[in-house]
Enzyme design. Sequence first.
Site, PDB file in Angstrom:
ATOM      1  N   ILE A   1      -1.077  -6.278  -4.694  1.00 38.98           N
ATOM      2  CA  ILE A   1      -2.408  -5.983  -4.158  1.00 38.98           C
ATOM      3  C   ILE A   1      -2.304  -4.758  -3.244  1.00 38.98           C
ATOM      4  O   ILE A   1      -2.146  -4.867  -2.036  1.00 38.98           O
ATOM      5  CB  ILE A   1      -3.004  -7.211  -3.436  1.00 38.98           C
ATOM      6  CG1 ILE A   1      -3.115  -8.356  -4.445  1.00 38.98           C
ATOM      7  CG2 ILE A   1      -4.379  -6.875  -2.863  1.00 38.98           C
ATOM      8  CD1 ILE A   1      -3.749  -9.615  -3.915  1.00 38.98           C
ATOM      9  N   HIS A   2      -2.353  -3.582  -3.879  1.00 34.72           N
ATOM     10  CA  HIS A   2      -2.367  -2.309  -3.162  1.00 34.72           C
ATOM     11  C   HIS A   2      -3.827  -1.889  -2.987  1.00 34.72           C
ATOM     12  O   HIS A   2      -4.729  -2.715  -3.146  1.00 34.72           O
ATOM     13  CB  HIS A   2      -1.522  -1.263  -3.899  1.00 34.72           C
ATOM     14  CG  HIS A   2      -2.003  -1.006  -5.300  1.00 34.72           C
ATOM     15  ND1 HIS A   2      -2.987  -0.106  -5.595  1.00 34.72           N
ATOM     16  CD2 HIS A   2      -1.641  -1.567  -6.494  1.00 34.72           C
ATOM     17  CE1 HIS A   2      -3.208  -0.100  -6.903  1.00 34.72           C
ATOM     18  NE2 HIS A   2      -2.403  -0.990  -7.469  1.00 34.72           N
ATOM     19  N   ALA A   3      -4.073  -0.642  -2.673  1.00 37.16           N
ATOM     20  CA  ALA A   3      -5.421  -0.184  -2.310  1.00 37.16           C
ATOM     21  C   ALA A   3      -6.503  -0.489  -3.349  1.00 37.16           C
ATOM     22  O   ALA A   3      -7.554  -1.025  -3.001  1.00 37.16           O
ATOM     23  CB  ALA A   3      -5.404   1.309  -1.997  1.00 37.16           C
TER      24      ALA A   3
END
Length: 88
Positions: A14-16
């Site tokens: 769960i990155h940007a």
Amino acid sequence: MVQEQLIVQNETGIHARPASEFVKKANEYESEIMVVKGEKKANAKSILGLLGLAAAKGDELTIIADGEDEQSALSAIAELINSKFGEH
């Protein structure tokens, strides 16, 4: 209150971009939605909170929804996570 354990399945965690999609989806619901990873807890409607969890592929998240539309909110978040946020 309803909750479900889910595994982060997309390669990049769960990155940007996935966090942005997560927050957008969570904000469609009135219920309070929390995300728990180990000892860390974040409001699903806060991108900084989600990024602070540093959730990677294979991490287990507990999604907790509480409110009038809690079941719908939980189902929508689960579907988003299980779809790998559209990543292949």
